[in-house]
Write an enzyme that holds these catalytic residues in place. Structure first.
Site, PDB file in Angstrom:
ATOM      1  N   GLU A  68       0.947  -1.395   0.151  1.00 19.11           N
ATOM      2  CA  GLU A  68      -0.128  -0.077   0.228  1.00 19.11           C
ATOM      3  C   GLU A  68       0.951   1.293   0.122  1.00 19.11           C
ATOM      4  O   GLU A  68       1.064   1.950   0.894  1.00 19.11           O
ATOM      5  CB  GLU A  68      -0.889  -0.003   1.045  1.00 19.11           C
ATOM      6  CG  GLU A  68      -1.941   1.117   1.292  1.00 19.11           C
ATOM      7  CD  GLU A  68      -2.969   1.597   2.082  1.00 19.11           C
ATOM      8  OE1 GLU A  68      -3.414   0.969   2.672  1.00 19.11           O
ATOM      9  OE2 GLU A  68      -2.895   2.883   2.203  1.00 19.11           O
ATOM     10  N   HIS A  84       1.939   4.510  -2.481  1.00 19.51           N
ATOM     11  CA  HIS A  84       1.248   5.539  -3.378  1.00 19.51           C
ATOM     12  C   HIS A  84       2.282   6.323  -4.230  1.00 19.51           C
ATOM     13  O   HIS A  84       3.433   6.895  -3.395  1.00 19.51           O
ATOM     14  CB  HIS A  84       0.434   6.235  -2.813  1.00 19.51           C
ATOM     15  CG  HIS A  84      -0.711   5.441  -1.875  1.00 19.51           C
ATOM     16  ND1 HIS A  84      -1.491   4.287  -2.448  1.00 19.51           N
ATOM     17  CD2 HIS A  84      -0.936   5.450  -0.511  1.00 19.51           C
ATOM     18  CE1 HIS A  84      -2.067   3.764  -1.327  1.00 19.51           C
ATOM     19  NE2 HIS A  84      -1.719   4.443  -0.315  1.00 19.51           N
ATOM     20  N   HIS A 120      -8.892   0.558  -1.084  1.00 21.39           N
ATOM     21  CA  HIS A 120      -8.300   1.661  -0.276  1.00 21.39           C
ATOM     22  C   HIS A 120      -9.429   2.697   0.233  1.00 21.39           C
ATOM     23  O   HIS A 120     -10.211   3.040  -0.416  1.00 21.39           O
ATOM     24  CB  HIS A 120      -7.212   2.215  -1.207  1.00 21.39           C
ATOM     25  CG  HIS A 120      -6.461   3.482  -0.758  1.00 21.39           C
ATOM     26  ND1 HIS A 120      -6.559   4.549  -0.680  1.00 21.39           N
ATOM     27  CD2 HIS A 120      -5.408   2.965   0.147  1.00 21.39           C
ATOM     28  CE1 HIS A 120      -5.800   5.230   0.292  1.00 21.39           C
ATOM     29  NE2 HIS A 120      -4.889   4.411   0.493  1.00 21.39           N
ATOM     30  N   ASP A 127       2.343   2.500   3.596  1.00 19.31           N
ATOM     31  CA  ASP A 127       1.723   3.558   3.150  1.00 19.31           C
ATOM     32  C   ASP A 127       2.347   4.755   3.049  1.00 19.31           C
ATOM     33  O   ASP A 127       1.926   5.969   3.181  1.00 19.31           O
ATOM     34  CB  ASP A 127       0.584   4.064   4.315  1.00 19.31           C
ATOM     35  CG  ASP A 127      -0.754   4.721   3.643  1.00 19.31           C
ATOM     36  OD1 ASP A 127      -0.996   4.885   2.517  1.00 19.31           O
ATOM     37  OD2 ASP A 127      -1.819   4.617   4.439  1.00 19.31           O
TER      38      ASP A 127
HETATM   39 MN    MN Z   1      -2.863   4.581   1.575  1.00 18.64          MN
END
Ligand code: MN
Length: 330
Positions: free
Chosen positions: A8, A10, A164, A287
């Site tokens: 996860e 980005h 998400h 993240d």
């Molecule tokens: Mn995220």
């Protein structure tokens, strides 16, 4: 731990980077923006420094899901996916792609996923919650009947779907009025995504398509802690079945769902998740760039769990779930 997989994490393209403005204090925006737009430099250095062998980058949020015009959403998804494929092809031993999908149009989303998997070599999809512009006002959730052909295609392609978070629309956010600090990762992301996941479970989707595998971030958005009560409330009262799904929702949660450690670096919470969903269904993630990779990795590498579980959660579960032994294409 060396050899970790993180999924996860980005990135942004110039068209979507402003979607991430406002989630963090203004004085770190230049830093956040630089982190989002980078794939091959700072990100790789962070991976090298903290034992991450493989990353599956995904587009920032809400991006494609917040575009009310389906044709524009489809064009943006394709542009972001083509960009990611190009970046992955530079270092296929370090990166594999997760597709952005124009869920406003379920047929277009299915076609884009097939293109990404079969032509670009992507290993799954990551979608930022409900879509706007899906033929009706407001938020459209993916348990609705018009999404069944899309889900059939996800099952046929055999790739995981990462659900998400995004924030609720203003008209659906009365409970947060006057408390903007509750939006985003503090609370609203988890609430929004957990309810969406429960809708999928209750809809009968996983009776029709038992091969689907859905991933939730943030240690399962609170569901490991709550799923028993969802099925067992008022246990002394015989109640009629209230949703289409055939089985208790916890069955689907344990069989069809996987969760990641993204943004939730807490041993107590991880241990509850291990007791509820099992270490075979938990995957390491950070993240990035909203959280720091060192915060995720330093915690995970030293948290008090069995080494066998650390290896599964850190690496082998993701390797199997995404079929990372398959040669990269694209
Ligand atoms: Mn995220």
């Amino acid at each position: 731990m060396q050899g970790k997989v993180a999924l996860e994490e980005h990135f942004a393209i110039p068209d979507t980077v402003m979607d991430s403005y406002g989630f963090l204090a203004d004085d770190v925006w230049e830093e956040l923006k630089a982190r989002l737009l980078d794939l091959q430099e700072r990100r790789l250095r962070e991976m090298d420094a903290h034992g991450i062998e493989m990353m599956l980058p995904s587009l920032n949020a809400p991006a494609v899901q917040a575009i009310p015009d389906p044709a524009r959403a489809a064009a943006l998804a394709a542009r972001a996916n083509d960009f990611l494929a190009e970046e992955v092809s530079k270092r296929p031993e370090r990166f594999r792609g997760l597709a952005a999908l124009p869920m406003q149009d379920p047929d277009a989303a299915a076609r884009e996923l097939a293109r990404c998997v079969e032509e670009l070599g992507f290993v799954g999809a990551l979608v930022n919650g409900f879509s706007e512009g899906a033929g009706r006002p407001g938020a459209t959730y993916y348990d609705l009947p018009q999404y069944r052909p899309f889900w059939a295609e996800v099952e046929r392609l055999g790739v995981p779907f990462y659900l998400h978070p995004r924030n609720p629309l203003p008209e659906d956010a009365a409970i947060y009025a006057g408390h903007p600090w509750l939006m985003g990762p503090t609370w609203a992301f988890g609430q929004e995504t957990a309810v969406h996941a429960l809708r999928l479970m209750a809809s009968g989707l996983f009776d029709a398509h038992p091969g689907l595998r859905i991933i939730l971030g943030h240690m399962g958005e609170g569901l490991p802690y709550s799923i028993w009560r969802v099925d067992n409330r008022n246990g002394w009262v015989k109640t009629p079945k209230v949703y289409p799904a055939k089985r208790p929702l916890g069955d689907y949660f344990r069989e069809n769902f996987f969760i990641t450690t993204s943004g939730n670096f807490r041993t107590q919470t991880l241990i509850d998740a291990m007791l509820e969903i099992g270490s075979d269904h938990i995957l390491f993630s950070a993240d990035w760039p909203f959280e720091n990779i060192d915060h995720a990795a330093n915690w995970f590498d030293s948290c008090t769990i069995a080494e066998l579980d650390r290896k599964k959660i850190g690496r082998t579960n993701a390797w199997q779930l995404f079929g990372l032994d398959r040669p990269a294409r694209g």
